[in-house]
Motif scaffolding. Structure first.
Motif, PDB file in Angstrom:
ATOM      1  N   LEU A  52       0.888  -1.347  -0.091  1.00 16.29           N
ATOM      2  CA  LEU A  52       0.102  -0.093   0.001  1.00 16.29           C
ATOM      3  C   LEU A  52       0.819   1.268  -0.055  1.00 16.29           C
ATOM      4  CD1 LEU A  52      -2.585  -1.105   2.525  1.00 16.29           C
ATOM      5  CD2 LEU A  52      -3.012  -0.685  -0.039  1.00 16.29           C
ATOM      6  N   GLY A  53       2.231   1.138   0.142  1.00 15.56           N
ATOM      7  CA  GLY A  53       3.144   2.366  -0.031  1.00 15.56           C
ATOM      8  C   GLY A  53       3.507   2.874   1.242  1.00 15.56           C
ATOM      9  N   ARG A  54       3.080   2.297   2.402  1.00 17.53           N
ATOM     10  CA  ARG A  54       3.382   2.804   3.708  1.00 17.53           C
ATOM     11  C   ARG A  54       4.847   2.632   4.144  1.00 17.53           C
ATOM     12  NH1 ARG A  54      -1.671   2.666   2.648  1.00 17.53           N
ATOM     13  NH2 ARG A  54      -3.278   2.981   4.196  1.00 17.53           N
ATOM     14  N   ARG A  55       5.282   4.026   4.463  1.00 17.35           N
ATOM     15  CA  ARG A  55       6.943   3.713   4.916  1.00 17.35           C
ATOM     16  C   ARG A  55       6.903   4.200   6.459  1.00 17.35           C
ATOM     17  NH1 ARG A  55       6.127   1.360   1.130  1.00 17.35           N
ATOM     18  NH2 ARG A  55       7.189   1.285  -0.896  1.00 17.35           N
ATOM     19  N   ASN A  56       7.994   3.800   6.917  1.00 10.89           N
ATOM     20  CA  ASN A  56       8.124   4.251   8.432  1.00 10.89           C
ATOM     21  C   ASN A  56       7.018   3.739   9.280  1.00 10.89           C
ATOM     22  OD1 ASN A  56      10.672   5.649   7.919  1.00 10.89           O
ATOM     23  ND2 ASN A  56       9.375   7.177   6.843  1.00 10.89           N
ATOM     24  N   TYR A  57       6.678   2.400   9.101  1.00 11.35           N
ATOM     25  CA  TYR A  57       5.587   1.782   9.929  1.00 11.35           C
ATOM     26  C   TYR A  57       6.153   0.708  10.553  1.00 11.35           C
ATOM     27  CZ  TYR A  57       1.362   3.952   8.221  1.00 11.35           C
ATOM     28  OH  TYR A  57       0.224   5.040   7.968  1.00 11.35           O
ATOM     29  N   ALA A  58       5.630   0.188  11.530  1.00  9.90           N
ATOM     30  CA  ALA A  58       6.223  -0.946  12.597  1.00  9.90           C
ATOM     31  C   ALA A  58       4.958  -1.646  12.860  1.00  9.90           C
ATOM     32  CB  ALA A  58       6.915  -0.462  13.659  1.00  9.90           C
ATOM     33  N   VAL A  59       4.994  -2.903  12.604  1.00 11.24           N
ATOM     34  CA  VAL A  59       4.046  -3.869  12.863  1.00 11.24           C
ATOM     35  C   VAL A  59       4.729  -4.611  14.254  1.00 11.24           C
ATOM     36  CG1 VAL A  59       2.395  -5.925  12.498  1.00 11.24           C
ATOM     37  CG2 VAL A  59       3.025  -4.105  10.734  1.00 11.24           C
ATOM     38  N   VAL A  60       3.788  -4.759  15.286  1.00  9.04           N
ATOM     39  CA  VAL A  60       4.481  -5.324  16.518  1.00  9.04           C
ATOM     40  C   VAL A  60       3.391  -6.607  17.069  1.00  9.04           C
ATOM     41  CG1 VAL A  60       5.773  -3.519  17.234  1.00  9.04           C
ATOM     42  CG2 VAL A  60       3.270  -3.720  18.219  1.00  9.04           C
ATOM     43  N   CYS A  61       4.064  -7.590  17.667  1.00 10.08           N
ATOM     44  CA  CYS A  61       3.301  -8.488  18.444  1.00 10.08           C
ATOM     45  C   CYS A  61       4.184  -9.156  19.531  1.00 10.08           C
ATOM     46  CB  CYS A  61       3.371  -9.681  17.363  1.00 10.08           C
ATOM     47  SG  CYS A  61       2.285 -11.071  18.140  1.00 10.08           S
ATOM     48  N   GLY A  62       3.665  -8.952  20.630  1.00  9.59           N
ATOM     49  CA  GLY A  62       4.294  -9.356  21.793  1.00  9.59           C
ATOM     50  C   GLY A  62       4.308 -10.847  21.826  1.00  9.59           C
TER      51      GLY A  62
END
Length: 189
Positions: A52-62
């Protein structure tokens, strides 16, 4: 999506809308942290955001399948950098300068108890029981400050969050927001 929120909550388990919500949100910030409740969803969500062109994103999962950064141990991160590359790494509360705590130590309670805890946190008058909750706030806020570019490290982000919380600035902002919304409500009625 908002029309489905009540039904999703009543179901009591994650639905596809938990994944679709962040992907279809019309607000597209330049940087964001998105939590998923399964490490299997992490790379899938990161790849979808990348497409989708997102930049400087982080996906997190404990590691406890927590859709936030854990204070109990490690958290998996899929970080989409400014050129769209996905880097997978693991973070730990120690990266933020805080100790680990059992998740149960940060669990909520009744509305009244949660409100009292929030007031103590915002007034910088925490009890021993509140330390885990405060540290939960510090690691999650610290990581957001790091991803947003406001902090150069996760530790610096947590330090900034601690300073802002302890200075009373957060309490002032919340009170100002509450006052503004009440004034808006009055003006609209």
């Amino acid at each position: 999506m908002r029309y489905l929120a009540k039904t999703r909550k009543e179901l009591g388990f994650p639905t596809p809308f938990n994944v679709l919500g962040p992907l279809t949100n019309p607000v597209q910030p330049g940087r964001a942290v998105i939590g998923v409740n399964s490490t299997k969803l992490g790379p899938v969500m990161a790849e979808a955001l990348q497409i989708l062109g997102r930049r400087n994103y982080a996906v997190v999962c404990g590691d406890e399948n927590l859709d936030e950064i854990s204070i109990a141990g490690s958290t998996q991160v899929w970080h989409i950098d400014d050129v769209g590359q996905i880097e997978h790494y693991t973070i730990h509360p120690n990266d933020f300068g805080v100790p680990t705590h059992p998740l149960a130590a940060a669990a909520g309670s009744s509305l009244d108890a949660n409100q009292a805890t929030l007031i103590r946190l915002l007034s910088n008058n925490i009890t021993e029981h509140d330390v885990a909750i405060r540290d939960f706030v510090l690691v999650n806020t610290g990581f957001l400050l790091y991803i947003s570019g406001k902090a150069t490290s996760m530790k610096e982000g947590a330090d900034m969050a601690r300073e802002t919380l302890e200075s009373g600035k957060v309490k002032q902002l919340l009170e100002s927001f509450a006052q503004s919304t009440q004034q808006l409500k009055t003006a609209l009625n």
